[in-house]
Design a protein around this motif. Structure first.
Motif, PDB file in Angstrom:
ATOM      1  N   UNK A 127      20.261  27.206  -4.863  1.00 36.91           N
ATOM      2  CA  UNK A 127      19.075  26.757  -5.459  1.00 36.91           C
ATOM      3  C   UNK A 127      18.490  27.671  -6.605  1.00 36.91           C
ATOM      4  N   UNK A 128      18.504  28.955  -6.345  1.00 36.83           N
ATOM      5  CA  UNK A 128      17.922  29.902  -7.315  1.00 36.83           C
ATOM      6  C   UNK A 128      18.779  29.943  -8.294  1.00 36.83           C
ATOM      7  N   UNK A 129      20.234  29.892  -8.230  1.00 32.12           N
ATOM      8  CA  UNK A 129      21.172  29.847  -9.446  1.00 32.12           C
ATOM      9  C   UNK A 129      21.071  28.500 -10.167  1.00 32.12           C
ATOM     10  N   UNK A 130      20.779  27.678  -9.557  1.00 34.85           N
ATOM     11  CA  UNK A 130      20.693  26.241 -10.315  1.00 34.85           C
ATOM     12  C   UNK A 130      19.320  26.218 -11.067  1.00 34.85           C
ATOM     13  N   UNK A 131      18.277  26.907 -10.280  1.00 37.76           N
ATOM     14  CA  UNK A 131      16.998  26.869 -11.071  1.00 37.76           C
ATOM     15  C   UNK A 131      17.105  27.893 -12.332  1.00 37.76           C
ATOM     16  N   UNK A 132      17.834  28.879 -12.247  1.00 38.53           N
ATOM     17  CA  UNK A 132      18.002  29.897 -13.611  1.00 38.53           C
ATOM     18  C   UNK A 132      18.857  29.153 -14.707  1.00 38.53           C
ATOM     19  N   UNK A 162      18.761  20.416  -8.285  1.00 40.56           N
ATOM     20  CA  UNK A 162      18.731  21.812  -7.785  1.00 40.56           C
ATOM     21  C   UNK A 162      18.476  21.627  -5.928  1.00 40.56           C
ATOM     22  N   UNK A 163      17.854  20.633  -5.561  1.00 43.23           N
ATOM     23  CA  UNK A 163      18.018  20.302  -4.291  1.00 43.23           C
ATOM     24  C   UNK A 163      19.063  19.777  -3.621  1.00 43.23           C
ATOM     25  N   UNK A 164      20.005  18.786  -4.556  1.00 44.88           N
ATOM     26  CA  UNK A 164      21.167  18.493  -3.812  1.00 44.88           C
ATOM     27  C   UNK A 164      22.384  19.634  -3.800  1.00 44.88           C
ATOM     28  N   UNK A 165      22.047  20.601  -4.902  1.00 46.23           N
ATOM     29  CA  UNK A 165      23.101  21.403  -4.952  1.00 46.23           C
ATOM     30  C   UNK A 165      22.684  22.475  -3.649  1.00 46.23           C
ATOM     31  N   UNK A 166      21.546  22.764  -3.559  1.00 48.34           N
ATOM     32  CA  UNK A 166      21.054  23.641  -2.435  1.00 48.34           C
ATOM     33  C   UNK A 166      21.290  22.944  -0.989  1.00 48.34           C
ATOM     34  N   UNK A 167      21.195  21.659  -1.022  1.00 48.90           N
ATOM     35  CA  UNK A 167      21.542  20.944   0.320  1.00 48.90           C
ATOM     36  C   UNK A 167      23.056  20.965   0.654  1.00 48.90           C
ATOM     37  N   UNK A 168      23.830  20.869  -0.214  1.00 44.11           N
ATOM     38  CA  UNK A 168      25.219  20.982  -0.034  1.00 44.11           C
ATOM     39  C   UNK A 168      25.660  22.169   0.450  1.00 44.11           C
ATOM     40  N   UNK A 169      25.102  23.238  -0.379  1.00 46.14           N
ATOM     41  CA  UNK A 169      25.406  24.560   0.149  1.00 46.14           C
ATOM     42  C   UNK A 169      24.828  25.060   1.444  1.00 46.14           C
ATOM     43  N   UNK A 170      23.610  24.256   1.624  1.00 51.46           N
ATOM     44  CA  UNK A 170      23.064  24.627   3.079  1.00 51.46           C
ATOM     45  C   UNK A 170      24.165  24.106   4.216  1.00 51.46           C
ATOM     46  N   UNK A 171      24.425  23.016   4.078  1.00 53.71           N
ATOM     47  CA  UNK A 171      25.315  22.126   5.032  1.00 53.71           C
ATOM     48  C   UNK A 171      26.761  23.024   5.017  1.00 53.71           C
ATOM     49  N   UNK A 172      27.362  23.360   4.096  1.00 58.16           N
ATOM     50  CA  UNK A 172      28.612  24.080   4.022  1.00 58.16           C
ATOM     51  C   UNK A 172      28.488  25.431   4.718  1.00 58.16           C
ATOM     52  N   UNK A 173      27.308  26.398   4.360  1.00 62.56           N
ATOM     53  CA  UNK A 173      27.080  27.588   5.055  1.00 62.56           C
ATOM     54  C   UNK A 173      26.730  27.486   6.479  1.00 62.56           C
ATOM     55  N   UNK A 174      26.290  26.514   6.893  1.00 58.51           N
ATOM     56  CA  UNK A 174      25.918  26.213   8.450  1.00 58.51           C
ATOM     57  C   UNK A 174      26.909  25.886   9.008  1.00 58.51           C
ATOM     58  N   UNK A 175      27.771  25.092   8.699  1.00 54.19           N
ATOM     59  CA  UNK A 175      28.959  24.745   9.382  1.00 54.19           C
ATOM     60  C   UNK A 175      29.829  25.828   9.393  1.00 54.19           C
TER      61      UNK A 175
END
Length: 145
Positions: free
Chosen positions: A121-126, A82-95
């Protein structure tokens, strides 16, 4: 297949709402807030929800594909996934979002990164919580004779 449905159903709506909150904050919309302004915000969210799904469909599928790949790595547990998926999405959205505009700074970068982090992160948790998928098979060595 349920994994992809959850990501596509939840991700664009959460991401669209988070993007709406961040852009209204960055524009200074929240300096004078009253209940009428909050009602306008939700009206804009409902009105623009179709566009959130239109433009958030493919990014949600990409994050789901990453989640699916990480699911098949045995050494990665659900929390780390969950954290890895959220971190990758964080970087992609931020850039993607933060480099646009005149106020390029760390606050803008973090806020726009959260637009990707929260729905992924929420989707991965669900998915972890409600989709029961068998764990990947362990490769065993053939017996020696």
């Amino acid at each position: 297949m349920k994994r992809y449905l959850i990501f596509v159903a939840v991700g664009p709506a959460l991401g669209g709402f988070a993007l709406l909150l961040v852009t209204t904050y960055m524009s200074g919309y929240w300096t004078n807030t009253n209940p009428g302004e909050v009602a306008k915000l939700f009206k804009v969210f409902v009105t623009s929800l179709q566009y959130s799904y239109l433009f958030g469909f493919l990014p949600a599928l990409m994050m789901c594909a990453i989640d699916d790949i990480l699911f098949h790595v045995r050494r990665i547990g659900p929390t780390l996934r969950m954290l890895l998926v959220g971190g990758i999405a964080f970087l992609l959205a931020a850039f993607n979002y933060a480099s646009h505009g005149s106020e390029y700074g760390i606050i803008q970068w973090i806020l726009y990164g959260l637009v990707g982090f929260i729905p992924a992160t929420v989707s991965s948790w669900l998915v972890h919580r409600f989709v029961e998928e068998p764990q990947p098979a362990v490769a065993t060595e053939p017996p020696t004779a």
